[in-house]
Write an enzyme that holds these catalytic residues in place. Structure first.
Site, PDB file in Angstrom:
ATOM      1  N   LYS A  14     -75.301 -32.048  -1.330  1.00  0.00           N
ATOM      2  CA  LYS A  14     -75.222 -31.147  -0.171  1.00  0.00           C
ATOM      3  C   LYS A  14     -74.743 -29.726  -0.488  1.00  0.00           C
ATOM      4  CE  LYS A  14     -75.138 -34.609   3.486  1.00  0.00           C
ATOM      5  NZ  LYS A  14     -76.336 -34.264   4.237  1.00  0.00           N
ATOM      6  N   ASP A  36     -67.307 -40.879  -2.475  1.00  0.00           N
ATOM      7  CA  ASP A  36     -68.548 -40.185  -2.150  1.00  0.00           C
ATOM      8  C   ASP A  36     -68.161 -38.920  -1.385  1.00  0.00           C
ATOM      9  OD1 ASP A  36     -70.789 -39.181  -0.882  1.00  0.00           O
ATOM     10  OD2 ASP A  36     -71.655 -41.138  -0.417  1.00  0.00           O
ATOM     11  N   PHE A  62     -72.338 -43.959   4.909  1.00  0.00           N
ATOM     12  CA  PHE A  62     -73.700 -43.532   4.591  1.00  0.00           C
ATOM     13  C   PHE A  62     -73.710 -43.058   3.150  1.00  0.00           C
ATOM     14  CE2 PHE A  62     -77.415 -40.889   4.234  1.00  0.00           C
ATOM     15  CZ  PHE A  62     -78.374 -41.657   4.878  1.00  0.00           C
TER      16      PHE A  62
HETATM   17  C1  LIG Z   1     -71.690 -39.127   2.336  1.00  0.00           C
HETATM   18  C2  LIG Z   1     -73.145 -39.068   1.985  1.00  0.00           C
HETATM   19  N1  LIG Z   1     -73.568 -39.682   0.877  1.00  0.00           N
HETATM   20  C3  LIG Z   1     -74.865 -39.636   0.508  1.00  0.00           C
HETATM   21  C4  LIG Z   1     -75.796 -38.962   1.268  1.00  0.00           C
HETATM   22  C5  LIG Z   1     -77.235 -38.923   0.829  1.00  0.00           C
HETATM   23  O1  LIG Z   1     -77.559 -37.665   0.366  1.00  0.00           O
HETATM   24  P1  LIG Z   1     -79.106 -37.247   0.177  1.00  0.00           P
HETATM   25  O2  LIG Z   1     -79.696 -37.179   1.539  1.00  0.00           O
HETATM   26  O3  LIG Z   1     -79.037 -35.918  -0.515  1.00  0.00           O
HETATM   27  O4  LIG Z   1     -79.730 -38.287  -0.671  1.00  0.00           O
HETATM   28  C6  LIG Z   1     -75.393 -38.319   2.424  1.00  0.00           C
HETATM   29  C7  LIG Z   1     -76.371 -37.618   3.275  1.00  0.00           C
HETATM   30  O5  LIG Z   1     -76.171 -37.366   4.424  1.00  0.00           O
HETATM   31  C8  LIG Z   1     -74.024 -38.362   2.802  1.00  0.00           C
HETATM   32  O6  LIG Z   1     -73.582 -37.757   3.906  1.00  0.00           O
END
Ligand SMILES: Cc1ncc(COP(=O)(O)O)c(C=O)c1O
Length: 398
Positions: free
Chosen positions: A251, A222, A137
């Site tokens: 986050k 990520d 994700f």
């Molecule tokens: C690993 C990861 N990358 C990216 C995101 C996307 O973040 P945002 O919701 O702040 O755009 C998330 C959100 O859950 C995530 O868990």
């Protein structure tokens, strides 16, 4: 105001993107939140792994109050001090050298992909393709939907931007098979969060890193969910003995205040002025809050505490697994933990725990995810486990 009035209004006013749990939260403190009826809950969702220091942590509240009276927004046309202080703290405590601030995780990943493509254009004969994995994700923008290897997110929006190749997670051979002279980078979550808290083999990241070094492609992690102490070290990559070229954060970085960032090693510093930017990214208000949160996390060894409490929590959950044969697995690291069931009972568990005063997240129809604030104590873990125990017993009894 009656509880349902807010929820009825929401139904009328919003585009239908969220399946919300029927509770309206109005206040929070530490690991606890209260709804509009005054009912108290132990919060093991933590704003989706955002409230690192719990709700309304004094150190963040004070920084926000002070900065709000000083300078809220100035634009990146000028130098401002809080963003420089935050950048310094991040660089001093990571293997990366340079920072770009933005406002969310998706935006951080978009920026990282643009940086990798720029690198490909300048250093890898125009290579532009990015390898990502199934069950990952990476966010909700169109490009990050293409990066996110889950058909349920992709199908409604086809055609998606090209340049992304999705392959199996935890399989280094798959990386080797799809790498070509068009590949400029690979983006991985050190542990897949939204995909179900999938922990790869210990050697996976190291082997992928080795392959990236051999091929000259960028190794991007990520760490939006795993970063800032969540897995028991400030960044999850530290536990796998790797040193990524680029990482993305959001986050927990602001401990509740919206901020994103990507960090890169010096050799990846290939943007020229004007090639990337953000209006709100790096604004003094959020940077002051994030700086206060990050400094507190580092100074008080919160990651070390996460390791300890996380282990305690996992042991307690293993205890539940011994008791209930429909629990098939407990997995995770630090305070990013999943409990998997043989049947699709996660929704039922969320509702049962809600009634008993515990907020939890359904990460899959048959799995729960726990991501409480990093300051959660063993006593609070005990309270959560006792509620889980009762809810599981209720389900077992039918
Ligand atoms: C690993 C990861 N990358 C990216 C995101 C996307 O973040 P945002 O919701 O702040 O755009 C998330 C959100 O859950 C995530 O868990």
């Amino acid at each position: 105001m009656f509880q349902n009035n807010w929820q009825d209004l929401e139904q009328k006013l919003f585009l239908k993107t969220f399946s919300r749990v029927p509770v309206t939260l109005v206040r929070g403190q530490g690991v606890w939140v209260w709804d509009d009826q005054g009912k108290q809950y132990l919060d093991f969702v933590g704003g989706w792994a955002v409230d690192s220091l719990g709700h309304c942590p004094p150190v963040v509240v004070e920084a926000l109050e002070k900065q709000a009276r000083t300078l809220i927004q100035a634009s990146n046309q000028f130098y401002t001090i809080p963003q420089i202080e935050l950048a310094q703290l991040l660089v001093q405590n990571s293997c990366l050298d340079r920072v770009f601030f933005c406002n969310s995780g998706a935006e951080a990943n978009e920026g990282a992909v643009k940086l990798a493509r720029r690198y490909g254009k300048l250093r890898l004969n125009g290579a532009y393709e990015i390898i990502t994995t199934y069950s990952s994700f990476h966010g909700r923008t169109l490009a990050m939907t293409a990066a996110t290897g889950q058909s349920k997110f992709q199908e409604p929006y086809i055609p998606l931007p090209n340049g992304f190749v999705n392959i199996e997670y935890n399989n280094v051979e798959a990386v080797k098979q799809v790498s070509t002279d068009k590949t400029c980078g690979i983006i991985l979550e050190p542990i897949q969060g939204e995909g179900g808290v999938n922990v790869p083999d210990d050697s996976y990241l190291k082997e992928v890193e080795k392959w990236c070094r051999e091929k000259g492609i960028l190794f991007i992690l990520d760490e939006i969910q795993t970063g800032i102490g969540r897995t028991g070290t400030l960044f999850a990559y530290e536990q796998y003995g790797v040193a990524p070229d680029i990482i993305t954060l959001a986050k927990g970085l602001g401990s509740g205040v919206p901020i994103g960032a990507f960090l890169a090693k010096e050799h990846c510093s290939v943007f020229s002025p004007g090639e990337h930017g953000s209006t709100f990214g790096g604004n003094p208000l959020t940077c002051a809050a994030a700086h206060a949160a990050l400094k507190f996390i580092i100074d008080n060894d919160i990651p070390g505490k996460v390791k300890q409490v996380g282990k305690y929590f996992m042991t307690k959950l293993e205890g539940l697994k011994q008791q209930f044969d429909f629990i098939t697995q407990v997995r995770g690291r630090g305070l990013l933990i999943a409990l998997e069931f043989s049947d699709e009972i996660a929704e039922e568990m969320v509702m049962a725990c809600l009634g008993k005063g515990l907020l939890i997240n359904k990460v899959k129809p048959n799995a729960l995810r726990f991501m409480p604030p990093l300051i959660v104590t063993e006593k609070e873990v005990d309270e959560a486990v006792s509620i889980l125990d009762k809810a599981l017993f209720g389900i077992k009894a039918g």
